[in-house]
Design a protein around this motif. Structure first.
Motif, PDB file in Angstrom:
ATOM      1  N   ILE A  63      35.012  37.965  45.635  1.00 47.51           N
ATOM      2  CA  ILE A  63      35.758  38.956  44.847  1.00 47.51           C
ATOM      3  C   ILE A  63      37.016  39.383  45.585  1.00 47.51           C
ATOM      4  O   ILE A  63      38.103  39.499  45.003  1.00 47.51           O
ATOM      5  CB  ILE A  63      34.880  40.182  44.530  1.00 47.51           C
ATOM      6  N   HIS A  64      36.897  39.579  46.916  1.00 44.07           N
ATOM      7  CA  HIS A  64      38.040  40.012  47.708  1.00 44.07           C
ATOM      8  C   HIS A  64      39.130  38.946  47.717  1.00 44.07           C
ATOM      9  O   HIS A  64      40.327  39.248  47.551  1.00 44.07           O
ATOM     10  CB  HIS A  64      37.597  40.315  49.139  1.00 44.07           C
ATOM     11  N   VAL A  65      38.725  37.676  47.894  1.00 37.16           N
ATOM     12  CA  VAL A  65      39.692  36.573  47.899  1.00 37.16           C
ATOM     13  C   VAL A  65      40.358  36.442  46.542  1.00 37.16           C
ATOM     14  O   VAL A  65      41.564  36.243  46.425  1.00 37.16           O
ATOM     15  CB  VAL A  65      39.004  35.253  48.309  1.00 37.16           C
ATOM     16  N   ALA A  66      39.575  36.563  45.481  1.00 33.79           N
ATOM     17  CA  ALA A  66      40.109  36.424  44.127  1.00 33.79           C
ATOM     18  C   ALA A  66      41.120  37.513  43.815  1.00 33.79           C
ATOM     19  O   ALA A  66      42.062  37.304  43.048  1.00 33.79           O
ATOM     20  CB  ALA A  66      38.970  36.437  43.106  1.00 33.79           C
ATOM     21  N   ARG A  67      40.935  38.706  44.403  1.00 34.33           N
ATOM     22  CA  ARG A  67      41.814  39.831  44.111  1.00 34.33           C
ATOM     23  C   ARG A  67      42.966  39.944  45.091  1.00 34.33           C
ATOM     24  O   ARG A  67      43.818  40.814  44.953  1.00 34.33           O
ATOM     25  CB  ARG A  67      40.996  41.132  44.132  1.00 34.33           C
ATOM     26  N   SER A  68      43.036  39.028  46.104  1.00 37.59           N
ATOM     27  CA  SER A  68      44.068  39.106  47.126  1.00 37.59           C
ATOM     28  C   SER A  68      45.254  38.216  46.773  1.00 37.59           C
ATOM     29  O   SER A  68      45.149  37.259  46.006  1.00 37.59           O
ATOM     30  CB  SER A  68      43.502  38.670  48.479  1.00 37.59           C
ATOM     31  N   LEU A  69      46.392  38.542  47.384  1.00 31.81           N
ATOM     32  CA  LEU A  69      47.588  37.714  47.263  1.00 31.81           C
ATOM     33  C   LEU A  69      47.326  36.361  47.918  1.00 31.81           C
ATOM     34  O   LEU A  69      46.767  36.277  49.008  1.00 31.81           O
ATOM     35  CB  LEU A  69      48.759  38.409  47.955  1.00 31.81           C
ATOM     36  N   LEU A 103      48.697  37.119  42.595  1.00 28.50           N
ATOM     37  CA  LEU A 103      48.800  38.431  43.241  1.00 28.50           C
ATOM     38  C   LEU A 103      47.471  39.154  43.332  1.00 28.50           C
ATOM     39  O   LEU A 103      47.330  40.116  44.102  1.00 28.50           O
ATOM     40  CB  LEU A 103      49.799  39.304  42.481  1.00 28.50           C
ATOM     41  N   GLY A 104      46.489  38.717  42.561  1.00 27.86           N
ATOM     42  CA  GLY A 104      45.230  39.459  42.518  1.00 27.86           C
ATOM     43  C   GLY A 104      45.470  40.830  41.926  1.00 27.86           C
ATOM     44  O   GLY A 104      46.089  40.975  40.874  1.00 27.86           O
ATOM     45  N   SER A 105      45.025  41.857  42.605  1.00 27.62           N
ATOM     46  CA  SER A 105      45.209  43.233  42.129  1.00 27.62           C
ATOM     47  C   SER A 105      46.495  43.859  42.653  1.00 27.62           C
ATOM     48  O   SER A 105      46.810  45.002  42.343  1.00 27.62           O
ATOM     49  CB  SER A 105      44.016  44.097  42.557  1.00 27.62           C
ATOM     50  N   GLY A 106      47.252  43.100  43.475  1.00 28.67           N
ATOM     51  CA  GLY A 106      48.453  43.650  44.081  1.00 28.67           C
ATOM     52  C   GLY A 106      49.665  43.543  43.171  1.00 28.67           C
ATOM     53  O   GLY A 106      49.627  42.977  42.074  1.00 28.67           O
ATOM     54  N   LYS A 107      50.785  44.041  43.658  1.00 31.34           N
ATOM     55  CA  LYS A 107      52.057  44.029  42.955  1.00 31.34           C
ATOM     56  C   LYS A 107      53.074  43.278  43.800  1.00 31.34           C
ATOM     57  O   LYS A 107      53.153  43.467  45.008  1.00 31.34           O
ATOM     58  CB  LYS A 107      52.533  45.467  42.691  1.00 31.34           C
ATOM     59  N   LEU A 108      53.864  42.421  43.146  1.00 26.65           N
ATOM     60  CA  LEU A 108      54.807  41.591  43.878  1.00 26.65           C
ATOM     61  C   LEU A 108      55.904  42.430  44.529  1.00 26.65           C
ATOM     62  O   LEU A 108      56.537  43.271  43.888  1.00 26.65           O
ATOM     63  CB  LEU A 108      55.443  40.549  42.943  1.00 26.65           C
TER      64      LEU A 108
END
Length: 287
Positions: free
Chosen positions: A19-25, A50-55
């Protein structure tokens, strides 16, 4: 019970990591041509998630020097892309964006290691990179030239031929083939590489072997010799020049040589008689 608990705990840890990898950049793919033609245009690609992040930004580097930056949150129009001049880099801005960089008018200085760097904004502040190497070549424009061979040979005669290829950069690699089989070093004659100017080079490779009965292809009475020129392991830039040599018997070969010699002797005698006649005419002419 304890074994089952350990297994369940292991599954939870693995699931959390996934889950962490999938949500990471993460930069998922980079496309940089290994080879490119001098003066051509290429488009390099950089795909990422980007996963859950913002560019925050996408940056491109050549040999660790930044030359392109994409900023998604710039409010002013046409300012979300910044360029930094660098030798060998000419950008086509109409084809460049956050996932693509177009390089045009490639030169030898365009060769190098290219890196795509993607960064995310708060709260993650993650960065990931991938790279690829580019080499710019000047490919062959013409087929190699075979010279020094006759049209007919008989068993026992020696074939001596040359193959010349170029210009290109790097210098072409040349190979000889007899009836589709590559010729070994003992039958090859190496020559110096020729510099043509403008960083272009030509090369020649000699072939020498004694003709045997087995060299002539069944039912055709031909020997097929080929010269292959290659630049930088690019099969699309490889040229193979075939040359078919016809079988002739030893008697026919001797007769042909006799005819050639007879023609040469006759021509020489004729020229000699003409010179004598001209001399006599000059001597008997009235002063």
């Amino acid at each position: 019970m304890w074994f089952s608990s350990v297994i369940n705990m292991y599954k939870i840890i693995v699931f959390t990591i996934i889950i962490h990898v999938a949500r990471s950049l993460r930069v998922t793919d980079i496309s940089v041509p290994r080879y490119a033609e001098l003066g051509s245009t290429i488009i390099m690609k950089c795909n990422f998630t980007l996963g859950s992040g913002k560019l925050n930004s996408v940056k491109w580097y050549k040999d660790e020097l930044e030359f392109f930056r994409y900023l998604p949150d710039v409010n002013l129009p046409n300012t979300n892309i910044q360029i930094f001049p660098q030798n060998g880099i000419a950008l086509d801005m109409s084809k460049s964006d956050k996932n693509h960089v177009a390089l045009t008018d490639l030169t030898y200085n365009s060769s190098g290691l290219y890196k795509c760097e993607v960064s995310s904004d708060a709260p993650d502040f993650k960065t990931d990179t991938r790279n690829g190497s580019l080499t710019v070549n000047a490919y062959l424009r013409y087929e190699p030239v075979i010279s020094g061979v006759a049209d007919r040979y008989s068993p026992g005669e020696t074939i001596t031929a040359n193959c010349t290829a170029g210009p290109s950069n790097p210098a072409p690699r040349i190979s000889w083939f007899i009836n589709d089989e590559e010729v070994g070093l003992k039958n090859l004659r190496q020559y110096h590489t020729i510099e043509n100017g403008d960083n272009l080079y030509s090369r020649s490779l000699g072939l020498q072997f004694q003709v045997g009965e087995g060299h002539f292809l069944p039912s055709t009475d031909y020997i097929n010799i080929q010269c292959k020129a290659t630049v930088a392991d690019m099969s699309l830039e490889t040229f193979m020049r075939p040359h078919r040599l016809q079988y002739t018997s030893a008697i026919e070969s001797s007769l042909q040589r006799f005819r050639n010699n007879s023609t040469s002797i006759t021509t020489t005698l004729f020229r000699g008689w003409v010179m004598i006649l001209l001399t006599l005419i000059t001597m008997v002419s009235p002063l």
